[in-house]
Design an enzyme around this catalytic site. Structure first.
Site, PDB file in Angstrom:
ATOM      1  N   TYR A  56       0.979  -1.143   0.118  1.00  0.00           N
ATOM      2  CA  TYR A  56       0.141   0.177  -0.146  1.00  0.00           C
ATOM      3  C   TYR A  56       0.573   0.734  -0.290  1.00  0.00           C
ATOM      4  O   TYR A  56       1.712   1.367   1.141  1.00  0.00           O
ATOM      5  CB  TYR A  56      -1.097   0.647   1.026  1.00  0.00           C
ATOM      6  CG  TYR A  56      -1.882  -1.459   1.482  1.00  0.00           C
ATOM      7  CD1 TYR A  56      -2.347  -1.860   0.275  1.00  0.00           C
ATOM      8  CD2 TYR A  56      -2.643  -1.480   2.221  1.00  0.00           C
ATOM      9  CE1 TYR A  56      -2.932  -3.142   0.557  1.00  0.00           C
ATOM     10  CE2 TYR A  56      -3.177  -2.543   2.503  1.00  0.00           C
ATOM     11  CZ  TYR A  56      -3.715  -3.728   1.167  1.00  0.00           C
ATOM     12  OH  TYR A  56      -4.619  -4.280   1.892  1.00  0.00           O
ATOM     13  N   HIS A 124      -0.502 -12.119   0.818  1.00  0.00           N
ATOM     14  CA  HIS A 124      -1.269 -11.157   0.233  1.00  0.00           C
ATOM     15  C   HIS A 124      -2.139 -11.987  -0.585  1.00  0.00           C
ATOM     16  O   HIS A 124      -3.586 -12.039  -1.543  1.00  0.00           O
ATOM     17  CB  HIS A 124      -0.343 -10.153   0.121  1.00  0.00           C
ATOM     18  CG  HIS A 124      -1.542  -9.139  -0.348  1.00  0.00           C
ATOM     19  ND1 HIS A 124      -1.106  -7.567  -0.075  1.00  0.00           N
ATOM     20  CD2 HIS A 124      -3.254  -8.537  -0.718  1.00  0.00           C
ATOM     21  CE1 HIS A 124      -2.045  -6.608  -0.201  1.00  0.00           C
ATOM     22  NE2 HIS A 124      -2.956  -7.695  -0.570  1.00  0.00           N
ATOM     23  N   PRO A 204     -15.775  -4.631   2.509  1.00  0.00           N
ATOM     24  CA  PRO A 204     -16.985  -4.937   3.335  1.00  0.00           C
ATOM     25  C   PRO A 204     -17.994  -3.508   3.062  1.00  0.00           C
ATOM     26  O   PRO A 204     -18.949  -3.733   2.896  1.00  0.00           O
ATOM     27  CB  PRO A 204     -16.609  -4.479   5.117  1.00  0.00           C
ATOM     28  CG  PRO A 204     -15.527  -3.923   4.984  1.00  0.00           C
ATOM     29  CD  PRO A 204     -14.214  -4.086   3.779  1.00  0.00           C
ATOM     30  N   LEU A 205     -17.221  -2.459   2.357  1.00  0.00           N
ATOM     31  CA  LEU A 205     -18.278  -1.526   1.755  1.00  0.00           C
ATOM     32  C   LEU A 205     -18.645  -1.609   0.263  1.00  0.00           C
ATOM     33  O   LEU A 205     -19.032  -0.533  -0.766  1.00  0.00           O
ATOM     34  CB  LEU A 205     -18.168  -0.149   2.174  1.00  0.00           C
ATOM     35  CG  LEU A 205     -18.138   0.267   4.151  1.00  0.00           C
ATOM     36  CD1 LEU A 205     -17.063   1.453   4.510  1.00  0.00           C
ATOM     37  CD2 LEU A 205     -18.788  -0.660   4.478  1.00  0.00           C
ATOM     38  N   GLY A 206     -17.608  -2.749  -0.233  1.00  0.00           N
ATOM     39  CA  GLY A 206     -18.100  -2.313  -1.809  1.00  0.00           C
ATOM     40  C   GLY A 206     -17.243  -1.276  -2.362  1.00  0.00           C
ATOM     41  O   GLY A 206     -17.690  -0.540  -2.985  1.00  0.00           O
ATOM     42  N   ARG A 207     -15.819  -1.237  -1.133  1.00  0.00           N
ATOM     43  CA  ARG A 207     -15.002   0.018  -1.813  1.00  0.00           C
ATOM     44  C   ARG A 207     -15.405   1.176  -2.024  1.00  0.00           C
ATOM     45  O   ARG A 207     -15.676   2.330  -2.682  1.00  0.00           O
ATOM     46  CB  ARG A 207     -14.389  -0.590  -3.516  1.00  0.00           C
ATOM     47  CG  ARG A 207     -13.678  -2.041  -3.175  1.00  0.00           C
ATOM     48  CD  ARG A 207     -13.080  -1.978  -4.775  1.00  0.00           C
ATOM     49  NE  ARG A 207     -12.100  -2.969  -4.687  1.00  0.00           N
ATOM     50  CZ  ARG A 207     -10.981  -3.916  -4.272  1.00  0.00           C
ATOM     51  NH1 ARG A 207     -10.257  -3.173  -3.722  1.00  0.00           N
ATOM     52  NH2 ARG A 207     -10.599  -4.848  -4.633  1.00  0.00           N
TER      53      ARG A 207
HETATM   54  N1  LIG Z   1      -6.657  -8.409   0.942  1.00  0.00           N
HETATM   55  C1  LIG Z   1      -6.563  -7.291  -0.169  1.00  0.00           C
HETATM   56  O1  LIG Z   1      -6.807  -8.162  -1.158  1.00  0.00           O
HETATM   57  C2  LIG Z   1      -7.113  -6.401  -0.409  1.00  0.00           C
HETATM   58  C3  LIG Z   1      -7.709  -5.319  -1.117  1.00  0.00           C
HETATM   59  C4  LIG Z   1      -8.854  -4.951  -0.578  1.00  0.00           C
HETATM   60  C5  LIG Z   1      -8.564  -3.809   0.459  1.00  0.00           C
HETATM   61  N2  LIG Z   1      -8.104  -5.085   1.357  1.00  0.00           N
HETATM   62  C6  LIG Z   1      -7.990  -4.260   2.985  1.00  0.00           C
HETATM   63  O2  LIG Z   1      -9.392  -3.900   3.428  1.00  0.00           O
HETATM   64  C7  LIG Z   1      -9.528  -2.371   3.790  1.00  0.00           C
HETATM   65  C8  LIG Z   1     -10.902  -1.934   2.952  1.00  0.00           C
HETATM   66  O3  LIG Z   1     -11.597  -2.364   1.746  1.00  0.00           O
HETATM   67  P1  LIG Z   1     -11.424  -1.094   1.233  1.00  0.00           P
HETATM   68  O4  LIG Z   1     -11.096   0.108   1.486  1.00  0.00           O
HETATM   69  O5  LIG Z   1     -11.322  -1.411  -0.523  1.00  0.00           O
HETATM   70  O6  LIG Z   1     -13.061  -0.770   0.662  1.00  0.00           O
HETATM   71  P2  LIG Z   1     -14.382  -0.473   2.016  1.00  0.00           P
HETATM   72  O7  LIG Z   1     -13.922   0.117   3.446  1.00  0.00           O
HETATM   73  O8  LIG Z   1     -15.289  -0.851   1.642  1.00  0.00           O
HETATM   74  O9  LIG Z   1     -14.727   0.777   1.089  1.00  0.00           O
HETATM   75  C9  LIG Z   1     -13.196   2.077   1.420  1.00  0.00           C
HETATM   76  C10 LIG Z   1     -14.430   3.185   0.674  1.00  0.00           C
HETATM   77  O10 LIG Z   1     -15.546   3.727   1.278  1.00  0.00           O
HETATM   78  C11 LIG Z   1     -15.605   4.924   1.798  1.00  0.00           C
HETATM   79  N3  LIG Z   1     -16.566   4.646   2.892  1.00  0.00           N
HETATM   80  C12 LIG Z   1     -15.634   4.521   3.934  1.00  0.00           C
HETATM   81  N4  LIG Z   1     -16.497   4.534   5.239  1.00  0.00           N
HETATM   82  C13 LIG Z   1     -17.466   5.260   4.733  1.00  0.00           C
HETATM   83  C14 LIG Z   1     -19.139   5.717   5.095  1.00  0.00           C
HETATM   84  N5  LIG Z   1     -19.412   5.374   6.120  1.00  0.00           N
HETATM   85  N6  LIG Z   1     -19.841   6.216   3.852  1.00  0.00           N
HETATM   86  C15 LIG Z   1     -19.323   6.672   3.181  1.00  0.00           C
HETATM   87  N7  LIG Z   1     -18.527   5.987   2.566  1.00  0.00           N
HETATM   88  C16 LIG Z   1     -17.611   5.151   2.807  1.00  0.00           C
HETATM   89  C17 LIG Z   1     -14.280   5.422   1.815  1.00  0.00           C
HETATM   90  O11 LIG Z   1     -14.240   6.972   1.212  1.00  0.00           O
HETATM   91  P3  LIG Z   1     -13.393   8.082   2.091  1.00  0.00           P
HETATM   92  O12 LIG Z   1     -12.313   7.953   2.381  1.00  0.00           O
HETATM   93  O13 LIG Z   1     -14.602   9.202   1.640  1.00  0.00           O
HETATM   94  O14 LIG Z   1     -14.669   7.781   3.647  1.00  0.00           O
HETATM   95  C18 LIG Z   1     -13.631   3.638   0.924  1.00  0.00           C
HETATM   96  O15 LIG Z   1     -13.506   5.074  -0.087  1.00  0.00           O
HETATM   97  C19 LIG Z   1      -9.123  -1.697   3.123  1.00  0.00           C
HETATM   98  O16 LIG Z   1      -8.155  -0.509   3.889  1.00  0.00           O
HETATM   99  C20 LIG Z   1      -7.537  -2.986   2.952  1.00  0.00           C
HETATM  100  O17 LIG Z   1      -6.717  -2.803   4.521  1.00  0.00           O
HETATM  101  C21 LIG Z   1      -7.275  -6.232   1.763  1.00  0.00           C
END
Ligand SMILES: NC(=O)c1ccc[n+]([C@@H]2O[C@H](COP(=O)([O-])OP(=O)(O)OC[C@H]3O[C@@H](n4cnc5c(N)ncnc54)[C@H](OP(=O)(O)O)[C@@H]3O)[C@@H](O)[C@H]2O)c1
Length: 330
Positions: A56, A124, A204-207
């Site tokens: 990252y 990973h 978990p929030l579908g990105r």
């Molecule tokens: N193992 C893997 O291959 C892998 C792949 C992807 C991710 N990950 C891990 O999983 C974590 C979470 O996944 P992710 O970041 O991909 O997706 P996510 O948590 O599903 O969604 C993140 C997005 O949601 C927005 N968000 C968060 N809370 C919100 C709310 N209450 N209301 C509206 N929008 C909201 C954020 O925008 P704002 O910043 O503008 O709030 C951000 O753009 C990552 O940070 C990483 O540590 C792991």
């Protein structure tokens, strides 16, 4: 919020984690000073399970987290990952699971993080040139050396997880799981439940899409989501139907869509009999508090059913390369 959810291998973490990836550019720009405040806020609010990876921000995410750890190492269950070469922003040039690489990657992570031990060290992505048993044996060696406390695997198949567990206990599988990404429920989740392994759903929030705040048509040029088929214009517009269902359930509960998406995952853990700790990421402090509200939200059976039906209608894959995720290798 004291640590209360027990993953596998005796690893106890906060019931909601924090996904650190969003704090280095991947879904839009980030102000580094603000990012550190966001991290502190997560820990102040009781989130002690912090997720990062060596790729990252090409290492800068771990460096950011080191600034939190400098003051609060004892308050955090720290998870990081190895295997990908490159960065989410620039793209990946290789995947490595060979033992010399693993040992070197860990030492580099420890140095960037400014700590002498990682609580949860994940593989990973699978490097199919290296048998999983060989990779996990090398990871187990790091536990024996005291540099790592617990082992995890990301985007592995049920078969790979079984083989890994024959070498060393696995504390958690971290794979994508949410209302619009349910393929893991077929094989990987049942295997984890059977083997006593916890599940850490990523994205978990579908990105962000499930919260209804993402306009797929106006994502920036470097936004990682532009590379994902279900964010392409036609798919994203069809997928608004899922968001509409999440929104309508949220409205009935006086909750927000993000809270519904997270509460849905916690309910799946109860239904399927395994510990589930989602790791939503955000740059915004107020959204951390909002997301924590999911822990107190109860979804009624009819609401779970409506969300399940909506998920059946999702259009477009969650990865441009199907073998990149567990589903494509099952
Ligand atoms: N193992 C893997 O291959 C892998 C792949 C992807 C991710 N990950 C891990 O999983 C974590 C979470 O996944 P992710 O970041 O991909 O997706 P996510 O948590 O599903 O969604 C993140 C997005 O949601 C927005 N968000 C968060 N809370 C919100 C709310 N209450 N209301 C509206 N929008 C909201 C954020 O925008 P704002 O910043 O503008 O709030 C951000 O753009 C990552 O940070 C990483 O540590 C792991």
């Amino acid at each position: 919020m004291a640590p209360t959810t027990m993953l596998g291998d005796g690893l106890s973490v906060s019931p909601l984690g924090f996904g650190g990836m969003a704090l280095t550019p991947v879904y839009g720009g980030v102000d580094p000073a603000d990012a550190l405040k966001t991290l502190h806020h997560a820990v102040d609010a009781g989130i002690s399970f912090i997720d990062t990876a060596d790729v990252y921000g090409a290492g800068s995410n771990e460096e950011l987290i080191s600034r939190l750890l400098r003051e609060r190492r004892g308050d955090v269950q720290l998870a990081t990952k190895f295997a990908l070469v490159g960065s989410p922003g620039e793209g990946y040039s290789d995947v490595r699971n060979d033992p010399p690489y693993i040992r070197q990657a860990l030492d580099r992570s420890l140095q960037r993080l400014g700590t002498d031990v990682i609580d949860l060290y994940y593989l990973h992505r699978r490097d199919l040139r290296v048998p999983i048993v060989e990779a996990v044996e090398a990871m187990a060696g790091l536990v024996q050396q005291g540099k790592v406390r617990h082992l995890g695997l990301s985007e592995v198949t049920a078969r790979e997880l079984e083989e890994a567990c024959s070498v060393h206990p696995i504390a958690a599988v971290q794979s994508e799981w949410s209302i619009w990404s349910r393929d893991v429920e077929r094989n990987v989740v049942p295997a984890a439940a059977r083997l006593g392994v916890g599940f850490v759903p990523y994205s978990p929030l579908g990105r962000g899409f499930l919260t209804g705040t993402v306009d797929a048509a106006s994502l920036g040029d470097n936004d990682f989501r532009r590379r994902i088929p279900r964010f392409a214009p036609e798919a994203a517009s069809a997928n608004q139907a899922v968001v509409d269902t999440v929104r309508s359930v949220a409205a009935k509960l006086d909750a927000t869509p993000a809270q519904v998406a997270l509460a849905w995952l916690l309910a799946q853990g109860q239904r399927l009999g395994l510990p589930v700790v989602p790791i939503p990421g955000t740059r915004k402090r107020e959204r951390i508090d909002e997301n924590l509200g999911a822990l107190a939200l109860h979804l009624a059976p009819a609401q779970l059913e409506a969300l399940g039906e909506a998920s059946d209608a999702v259009v477009g894959s969650r990865s441009a390369d199907p073998t990149w995720v567990s589903e494509g290798r099952e």
